[in-house]
Write an enzyme that holds these catalytic residues in place. Structure first.
Site, short mmCIF file in Angstrom:
data_model
loop_
_atom_site.label_atom_id
_atom_site.label_comp_id
_atom_site.label_asym_id
_atom_site.label_seq_id
_atom_site.Cartn_x
_atom_site.Cartn_y
_atom_site.Cartn_z
N CYS A 50 0.82 -1.21 0.00
CA CYS A 50 0.00 0.00 0.00
C CYS A 50 0.86 1.26 0.00
O CYS A 50 0.40 2.32 -0.44
CB CYS A 50 -0.94 0.00 1.20
SG CYS A 50 -0.10 -0.12 2.80
N GLU A 112 9.06 -0.56 11.13
CA GLU A 112 7.91 -1.49 11.15
C GLU A 112 8.33 -2.84 10.56
O GLU A 112 9.08 -2.90 9.58
CB GLU A 112 6.71 -0.89 10.39
CG GLU A 112 6.95 -0.56 8.94
CD GLU A 112 6.53 -1.67 8.01
OE1 GLU A 112 6.00 -2.70 8.49
OE2 GLU A 112 6.72 -1.53 6.79
N GLY A 187 -15.59 5.16 19.36
CA GLY A 187 -15.18 5.74 18.08
C GLY A 187 -14.70 4.65 17.15
O GLY A 187 -14.27 3.58 17.60
N THR A 191 -7.73 6.23 14.06
CA THR A 191 -6.97 5.90 15.27
C THR A 191 -7.56 4.69 15.97
O THR A 191 -6.83 3.78 16.42
CB THR A 191 -6.96 7.10 16.24
OG1 THR A 191 -6.37 8.23 15.57
CG2 THR A 191 -6.16 6.79 17.50
#
Length: 415
Positions: A50, A112, A187, A191
């Protein structure tokens, strides 16, 4: 002979541009074989994620234009449009870039770990497509080796560098294991989604997701195996939650002191961890005054994240030195394959052997040995010495099952 790294990534192109040149999994075999059919591309690997699309090619000549034109044509993007987003590296710089990518040093989030697996998968797909030969086999094995060394010997991938990851790490420190914890996410935005994925990786027992828009909450719940609820259910959800992570866009707090106080009573004072990642705050500041409640805000986590980023940058400098050394070693090996240099060194080696054997024979003649015996000894010693290194190489290739090397040796002994 050139090694080329060519592509776009999150630094050079927007997501819309990256989407245009991304390769779907079912396109890769055809793409790799098409690329190597250009004529001067002998080996190729395509890394497509991506955040990046990169072509690694072993070229028989230095002209990069056909590769750029091929990429543009394959995705039906004008060359003039593509050129403004492309970067390219050649030879040792290309090797260095590949190794940095695999080690996570070129990622959106420094260090990462997922990218190493993606590079390994790209290499395996290229092998299955038949576009990896001797050079790229050595290159990618060297790359995986140095990426592993970076992971093992530096802390470039350690410590949280996003508030979502920091929130989950904080929860792990307070609750020694999340395998029995119930988490409530308030939510369902970006995030919250990132936090949900980290929580899922930690094997959290139960995940509840409360969102103003029920459909969005359901979409996230389906992705991570959670339960979707509306914000109006908070009064019944809070007593179930060991951990609450809130990250809405509400202009006013939606979790008040009274609501949490009631939840704590229903929980019989089992501790609760509340992490407020929202700006403005989702959770009233006074909630932190309650017993058995631990409240952290985004500011608390940002200081952790900032310190961790600095630590990763320090470790990345060490990792880059390791990569520079490995890239130089690979480039030296590649240069050693130059046929002119190889022939010269092969001739010099044999001439040195011949001279040594000749001097020994001359000494034997001078000492009075029969010429016939000296010649026989010279012939035997010269043959054995010249055969020693090739014999060991053939035996080693046989043990390793290196059919490429065995095929090359076979050509040397054909009559």
């Amino acid at each position: 002979m050139t090694i080329l790294a060519l592509g776009v990534n999150h630094k050079t192109a927007t997501v819309e541009v990256r989407e245009k040149v991304a390769f779907a999994a079912d396109q890769l075999e055809v793409a790799l074989q098409s690329l190597t059919q250009l004529g001067h591309v002998s080996e190729s690997v395509i890394v497509s994620t991506c955040n990046r699309t990169e072509l690694y090619c072993h070229l028989e000549q230095d002209d990069l234009t056909p590769v750029i034109e091929w990429l543009a044509a394959f995705h039906q993007v004008p060359v003039s449009e593509l050129n403004q987003y492309l970067y390219q590296h050649a030879d040792e710089q290309a090797v260095n870039h590949l190794m940095a990518v695999a080690a996570g040093l070129d990622s959106l989030v420094l260090g990462e770990p997922q990218i190493l697996g993606q590079v390994k998968q790209a290499y395996q797909q290229a092998k299955e497509a038949g576009t990896v030969g001797t050079i790229f086999e050595r290159l990618f094995q060297s790359t995986f080796s140095v990426a592993k060394d970076v992971r093992t010997n530096t802390e470039v991938g350690q410590n949280a560098v996003s508030v979502a990851f920091a929130a989950v790490n904080l929860a792990k420190h307070i609750f020694s294991s999340l395998s029995k914890a119930t988490v409530l996410l308030v939510g369902a935005g970006e995030t919250a989604e990132l936090a949900a994925r980290h929580l899922s990786e930690q094997g959290v027992a139960k995940m509840l997701i409360a969102n103003r828009t029920r459909s969005r909450g359901e979409a996230l719940a389906a992705t991570v195996g959670g339960e979707a609820h509306s914000l109006s259910d908070l009064h019944s959800l809070l007593p179930q939650a060991d951990i609450v992570i809130s990250s809405t866009a509400s202009p006013l707090p939606i979790v008040g002191k009274g609501l949490v106080e009631s939840a704590v009573k229903k929980r019989r004072h089992r501790p609760m961890l509340l992490i407020d990642l929202a700006v403005p705050r989702d959770i009233e500041e006074q909630v932190g005054e309650l017993d058995d409640v631990f409240l952290y805000t985004v500011d608390d986590l940002q200081s952790i994240v900032s310190a961790n980023r600095k630590q990763r940058e320090t470790e990345a400098a060490t990792a880059r030195e390791m990569i520079t050394q490995q890239a130089a070693a690979f480039s030296a090996w590649l240069r050693s394959l130059n046929s002119v240099d190889l022939l010269r060194r092969y001739r010099q080696s044999n001439e040195a052997v011949a001279e040594q054997v000749l001097q020994r024979a001359m000494s034997s003649l001078a000492s009075g040995k029969r010429p016939e015996d000296v010649l026989q000894e010279l012939s035997t010693r010269l043959t054995n010495t010249l055969m020693h290194t090739p014999t060991r190489a053939i035996q080693e290739a046989g043990r390793q099952g290196d059919v490429t090397a065995l095929a090359a040796y076979q050509k040397l002994i054909k009559n």
